[in-house]
Motif scaffolding. Sequence first.
Motif, PDB file in Angstrom:
ATOM      1  N   ASN A   1      59.574  82.128  98.491  1.00 45.35           N
ATOM      2  CA  ASN A   1      60.102  82.644  97.240  1.00 45.35           C
ATOM      3  C   ASN A   1      61.600  82.910  97.326  1.00 45.35           C
ATOM      4  OD1 ASN A   1      57.432  82.737  96.228  1.00 45.35           O
ATOM      5  ND2 ASN A   1      57.134  84.784  97.122  1.00 45.35           N
ATOM      6  N   ILE A   2      62.241  82.902  96.155  1.00 43.02           N
ATOM      7  CA  ILE A   2      63.615  83.391  96.033  1.00 43.02           C
ATOM      8  C   ILE A   2      63.612  84.483  94.974  1.00 43.02           C
ATOM      9  CG2 ILE A   2      64.711  81.227  96.745  1.00 43.02           C
ATOM     10  CD1 ILE A   2      65.255  80.656  93.787  1.00 43.02           C
ATOM     11  N   ASN A   3      64.523  85.441  95.107  1.00 42.73           N
ATOM     12  CA  ASN A   3      64.606  86.559  94.162  1.00 42.73           C
ATOM     13  C   ASN A   3      65.910  86.425  93.377  1.00 42.73           C
ATOM     14  OD1 ASN A   3      64.377  88.928  92.737  1.00 42.73           O
ATOM     15  ND2 ASN A   3      64.372  90.271  94.532  1.00 42.73           N
ATOM     16  N   ILE A   4      65.779  85.968  92.100  1.00 46.61           N
ATOM     17  CA  ILE A   4      66.966  85.764  91.263  1.00 46.61           C
ATOM     18  C   ILE A   4      67.330  87.104  90.632  1.00 46.61           C
ATOM     19  CG2 ILE A   4      67.928  84.512  89.305  1.00 46.61           C
ATOM     20  CD1 ILE A   4      65.881  82.325  89.801  1.00 46.61           C
ATOM     21  N   PRO A   5      68.534  87.602  90.866  1.00 45.53           N
ATOM     22  CA  PRO A   5      68.914  88.906  90.296  1.00 45.53           C
ATOM     23  C   PRO A   5      68.781  88.907  88.778  1.00 45.53           C
ATOM     24  CG  PRO A   5      70.508  88.219  91.952  1.00 45.53           C
ATOM     25  CD  PRO A   5      69.603  87.061  91.733  1.00 45.53           C
ATOM     26  N   GLY A   6      68.041  89.909  88.281  1.00 48.41           N
ATOM     27  CA  GLY A   6      67.868  90.053  86.842  1.00 48.41           C
ATOM     28  C   GLY A   6      66.824  89.146  86.246  1.00 48.41           C
ATOM     29  N   ALA A   7      66.288  88.199  87.069  1.00 53.85           N
ATOM     30  CA  ALA A   7      65.307  87.263  86.533  1.00 53.85           C
ATOM     31  C   ALA A   7      63.971  87.377  87.238  1.00 53.85           C
ATOM     32  CB  ALA A   7      65.816  85.837  86.629  1.00 53.85           C
ATOM     33  N   GLY A   8      63.976  87.814  88.503  1.00 53.83           N
ATOM     34  CA  GLY A   8      62.721  88.020  89.197  1.00 53.83           C
ATOM     35  C   GLY A   8      62.476  86.987  90.286  1.00 53.83           C
ATOM     36  N   ILE A   9      61.271  87.026  90.819  1.00 55.18           N
ATOM     37  CA  ILE A   9      60.881  86.183  91.955  1.00 55.18           C
ATOM     38  C   ILE A   9      60.387  84.828  91.446  1.00 55.18           C
ATOM     39  CG2 ILE A   9      59.250  85.979  93.866  1.00 55.18           C
ATOM     40  CD1 ILE A   9      59.380  89.017  94.161  1.00 55.18           C
TER      41      ILE A   9
ATOM     42  N   VAL B   1      59.496  78.505  95.315  1.00 56.21           N
ATOM     43  CA  VAL B   1      60.138  77.182  95.362  1.00 56.21           C
ATOM     44  C   VAL B   1      59.677  76.355  96.550  1.00 56.21           C
ATOM     45  CG1 VAL B   1      62.185  77.949  94.117  1.00 56.21           C
ATOM     46  CG2 VAL B   1      62.119  78.145  96.609  1.00 56.21           C
ATOM     47  N   SER B   2      58.926  76.909  97.466  1.00 56.03           N
ATOM     48  CA  SER B   2      58.552  76.211  98.692  1.00 56.03           C
ATOM     49  C   SER B   2      57.654  75.016  98.382  1.00 56.03           C
ATOM     50  CB  SER B   2      57.834  77.167  99.643  1.00 56.03           C
ATOM     51  OG  SER B   2      57.466  76.506 100.831  1.00 56.03           O
ATOM     52  N   GLY B   3      57.900  73.905  99.104  1.00 57.14           N
ATOM     53  CA  GLY B   3      57.085  72.712  98.933  1.00 57.14           C
ATOM     54  C   GLY B   3      57.490  71.847  97.780  1.00 57.14           C
ATOM     55  N   ARG B   4      58.548  72.211  97.051  1.00 60.70           N
ATOM     56  CA  ARG B   4      59.010  71.430  95.915  1.00 60.70           C
ATOM     57  C   ARG B   4      60.341  70.749  96.262  1.00 60.70           C
ATOM     58  NH1 ARG B   4      56.577  76.010  93.742  1.00 60.70           N
ATOM     59  NH2 ARG B   4      55.054  75.560  92.055  1.00 60.70           N
ATOM     60  N   THR B   5      60.605  69.655  95.570  1.00 63.82           N
ATOM     61  CA  THR B   5      61.873  68.963  95.789  1.00 63.82           C
ATOM     62  C   THR B   5      62.994  69.756  95.164  1.00 63.82           C
ATOM     63  OG1 THR B   5      61.725  67.663  93.769  1.00 63.82           O
ATOM     64  CG2 THR B   5      60.680  66.741  95.746  1.00 63.82           C
ATOM     65  N   ILE B   6      64.214  69.457  95.564  1.00 65.71           N
ATOM     66  CA  ILE B   6      65.361  70.177  95.027  1.00 65.71           C
ATOM     67  C   ILE B   6      65.495  69.933  93.528  1.00 65.71           C
ATOM     68  CG2 ILE B   6      67.085  68.370  95.405  1.00 65.71           C
ATOM     69  CD1 ILE B   6      67.539  72.090  96.198  1.00 65.71           C
ATOM     70  N   GLU B   7      65.036  68.747  93.063  1.00 62.49           N
ATOM     71  CA  GLU B   7      65.084  68.455  91.639  1.00 62.49           C
ATOM     72  C   GLU B   7      64.093  69.330  90.880  1.00 62.49           C
ATOM     73  OE1 GLU B   7      65.230  64.424  88.880  1.00 62.49           O
ATOM     74  OE2 GLU B   7      63.997  64.451  90.702  1.00 62.49           O
ATOM     75  N   GLN B   8      62.874  69.488  91.424  1.00 59.85           N
ATOM     76  CA  GLN B   8      61.874  70.349  90.781  1.00 59.85           C
ATOM     77  C   GLN B   8      62.314  71.803  90.786  1.00 59.85           C
ATOM     78  OE1 GLN B   8      58.526  69.369  93.242  1.00 59.85           O
ATOM     79  NE2 GLN B   8      57.868  67.641  91.935  1.00 59.85           N
ATOM     80  N   VAL B   9      62.949  72.232  91.907  1.00 61.45           N
ATOM     81  CA  VAL B   9      63.412  73.619  91.992  1.00 61.45           C
ATOM     82  C   VAL B   9      64.488  73.878  90.947  1.00 61.45           C
ATOM     83  CG1 VAL B   9      64.645  75.266  93.455  1.00 61.45           C
ATOM     84  CG2 VAL B   9      62.784  73.885  94.407  1.00 61.45           C
ATOM     85  N   THR B  10      65.352  72.916  90.707  1.00 61.48           N
ATOM     86  CA  THR B  10      66.405  73.077  89.691  1.00 61.48           C
ATOM     87  C   THR B  10      65.795  73.294  88.310  1.00 61.48           C
ATOM     88  OG1 THR B  10      67.894  71.684  90.989  1.00 61.48           O
ATOM     89  CG2 THR B  10      68.428  71.976  88.655  1.00 61.48           C
ATOM     90  N   THR B  11      64.756  72.550  87.995  1.00 58.57           N
ATOM     91  CA  THR B  11      64.093  72.708  86.691  1.00 58.57           C
ATOM     92  C   THR B  11      63.459  74.091  86.561  1.00 58.57           C
ATOM     93  OG1 THR B  11      63.660  70.335  86.638  1.00 58.57           O
ATOM     94  CG2 THR B  11      62.342  71.724  85.167  1.00 58.57           C
TER      95      THR B  11
END
Length: 834
Positions: free
Chosen positions: A195-203, A206-216
Motif C-alpha cells: 500500500n501507499i498512503n496518499i496525504p489527504g486521500a488515504g491508503i 498498488v502491489s502487483g500492478r503495472t506502473i500504468e495501472q497504478v497511475t490510473t
Amino acid sequence: MNKINFRIFLVAIVICLGTFNYASAQSSLQNVSSINVDDLSDQQITQLLQQAQNSGLSDSQLLQQAQARGMSAAEVQKLQTRIQAIENKATGRNPRTATDSLANDDNADNSKTGRRLNYKPDSLDTAITRKDIFENLRPKIFGADLFKNKNSSFEPNLKLATPVNYIVGPDDQLNINVYGSSLVNWKLEVSPEGNINIPGAGILNVSGRTIEQVTTLIKNKLSSNNYAIGRGTSVQVSLGNIRSIKVIIVGQVQKPGTYTLPSLATVFNALYASGGPTDNGSFRQIEVIRNNRVIRHLDVYDFLVRGDQKDNISLQDQDIVRVPTYRTRVQLVGQIKIPALFEVLPGENLDNILTYAGGFTDTAYTARIKVSQISDQQRRITDVLEADYKNYVPLRGDKFTIESIINRFENRVTIKGAVFRPGEFELQNGLTLKQLIENAAGLKEDAFTDRGTITRLKPDNSTEIIGFNVKDVINKIVSIPLQREDIVNISSIFDLRDKYVVTINGSVRKPGKFVFSENMKVEDLILKAGGFAEGASTKRIEVARRVSDADPTSRNSSVSQVFSVNIDGQLRPAEANFVLNPFDIVSVYTLPGFEKQKTVKVEGEVMYPGSYTIKSKNEKISDLVARAGGLTASADVEGGSLKRDNIAILGVDKNKADTTALALERKNEFNRLKRTYKDSTSTIDTQQRNNYVGIELEKILKAPGSKNDLLLEDGDILRVPKQQQVVRVNGQVLYPSAVVFDKSKSFNDFVSNAGGYGPDALRRGAYVVYPNGTVKGTRKFLFFNVHPDVRPGSEVYVPKKPASKGNSAQTIIGLTTGLASLGAIILGVLSLRK
C-alpha cells in the motif's frame, strides 16, 4: 590440555583446507589429451608461449607439462615443432629439426625468451595460484566469453524512463507529481503490504500492478478527493528508488545460489552475476521458473547471432533461473570464422551451425566438410557435400573440419623480364607465347631478342627449360602453345653484362664513378663530375683503357692503354673531342705550380701563439718560433713538442697503432683516479702518442737549420709548455698520482712515491714519456732492469703483465739458459785473471 586439543584441531582444519585447495587446483587443470595440435592457430601457440613465459616456464618444461596432462607423444612432438617454427620466424633463425629430443632441449639455452630451463615440479602454492596455461588451447564454447568479459556486466540502466509494464511491489518508491490548478509533489514508499498512503486521500493498494495501472488508480483516488484531475490539473507518476529482488540461480552455472538484484534486472543480469553457464551448461535452453511453472526459455544464441532479446525478460522476486546440461554439442575447426563448440537443438542442421559460426573464411574449401563421428566404441570419418548441408543433422560429439583450398592455380602462366607488364596471366584456351607477350603490353626496347626461356612443369612436378628465339616468336615464324604454370623469362640486355661505368679522379669537384653513355666524351664526364677544381690543368689529361688483347706469353705485355688528352678549358664541343669507352679511367692533374695554403699552429709559451701560414717549402721549426716572437721567460724549452697527423709523412696510421690498448688502459686508470679524488673537472689527453714527433727544441733554437730543425708540414702543432715541476706516475702502481720532481730521485723513487709497484706490474716494460713526445723504455742488463732518466713534466708508466698462458716449460728453459750463460761469463773472467 584443552588448549592443546584446540591447536591440533586448528592445524587439522588448515591441512584439510590446503588439501581441498590443492585438489581443486589439480581438478581445474583439465586433461589436454583431446587437443589436436594441427587444429591450433599460430596465434594460439603464441599465446601459449607468452603464458608459459609469464609463469616462468621454459619450452621444455611447457612440453613436459603437456605430456604430464595427457597429451600423446606424437602431439607433443608436433607442438615442439610448431613452437620452434614460431620462435625461428620471430628471431630469423634456421629451424631445428623435428627430431630434437626433449632432453636436448632441457640443456639448450633459450636465448630468445631468457626463460630458465631447469625443470622443477610445481609446488603446492604454485599449483594453486598458477593459471592453467593450456586453457586457450581447449576448444572455446560459443557464447562463454559473453559472461567472462570483465568489460560487460549487463547491469540494468536505472536512469531509464519507467517501463509502463513495470510491476510495482513493496519497497518501491513512487514519485507523484500533481500540477496545474493544484501543485503538490509526493514521494511515497510502497509498504510491505503493498500500500501507499496518499496525504489527504488515504491508503491505496498498488502491489502487483503495472506502473500504468497504478497511475490510473492514483488519478481516480485523487479525483474522488476533490482534485480537478482532467479539468486543469494533471498527474504524473514515476518510479523513484526501486526495490531489490531475490533471484535463485541453479543448475550448471559457475556460482549457483540466491542473488539480490535490482527489480529491473533481466535474465542476462542474473546469469552474469552467477558467472554464466559452466562447460557442461546449456546456452540455449535456460529456463525461467515462476510460481513453480516454466514461463520462458532463453536461447543465448538469439542474442549473439541476431541481437534478439525477446526472451530476456525482467525477473521478479523469488524467480528461479535454471541452467540445464547441454544435450548435443559439436565442434567446428579449420577455415571457419568462429571455430568453437556449438550447441545443437532438435530440428537444426549443419547449415544452421555454419550460420552461428559466421560462415566460411575466404580461403575455405566449401565443396565438402569432413566430419569425425562417434560410432559405437570408436570414431569414423564422413564427408558431407555442400548440397547436403541443410539435410545433415549434427550428432553428439561430431567434429567438423573445414579445410583450405589448395595453393595451386588451374590456369596460371607467368611472364618475367623485359616486358612492360610482367606478372601472372590467365591461361586461356589456345594461348600462345606471342599472345602472352602482347597481353604483357609487349617487349621493352632493351629486351634481349636472341633467346628466351620457358620453365615448364612436367607431369611429375619436376621442371624443364625450353629455349626459344624471341624474334622468331614476335615475327610469327614459330608458335609455342603455353601450358599451366609456365614461367616465361625474357632477359634485358643490361641483365646480361656488367654495368657500364666510367671513372674520373683528380682535380675535379666530384670525383667518382658515373654511368657510361654512348658517345660520351671527356668533357661530358668532367661536367658530370661538377667541372674542374681550382688549380686543375686542362692539358695532359690521361685516359686509361682496358686491354683485351694482351700477350700472356710476354713479360712486357700491356695491362692498360693510356691516352694523353688536351681539352678546352671552357669545355666547348669540338670534333676532335676524345670519345670514352666503358670502364675508362680519366685522371685530371693539377697545375705544376699550384699550391694550397698550408697552416701550422703554435701553442703555449711563445709571444704570439696562434695559427701561421707556411711561407716557403723550406720553412723550419726555428723559423716558426721566430715568427711567433720567440719564447717567454717561463717556457720549458726541453718540453717543446711537435704534433703531426700527416700519415703520408709519418708513415704511421694512428688509428691502427699498437698503442691503442695502452691509451685505453691509461684512460681507465685516470677515470679511477677521478673517482678516488671525486674530481669532475680534470681531463686526460687520450690522444695516442704515436702522432708526436720527438724534437729537441733547445738544440733547434741553438743551431737553426741543423738536422734537428725539421721542415714544417701542413697541420703541424708546435707546443711549448711552462716549466714543469711534477712527474705523473700511472699504470700498475698502487696509488697513481703526480709526484713533485726532484733531481735526486731515481725512477724507482718516483714509483715508490706512488705506492710502489702493483701485483700485476710488468717492471721490465716500464717506460717514460717525456714532455717533447719522445719515449724511452727500460733496458735489460743481465738480471737487472736499467730504467730511463726522469725529467720534469714526464710521465712514468708501468704496464700490466700479459695474461699467463701457463707455459712453465718455456719459462724453465729460459731461466736455465740464462744461468748457463752467466756461468760461462764468470768462467771466462776467471780464466782471464789466471
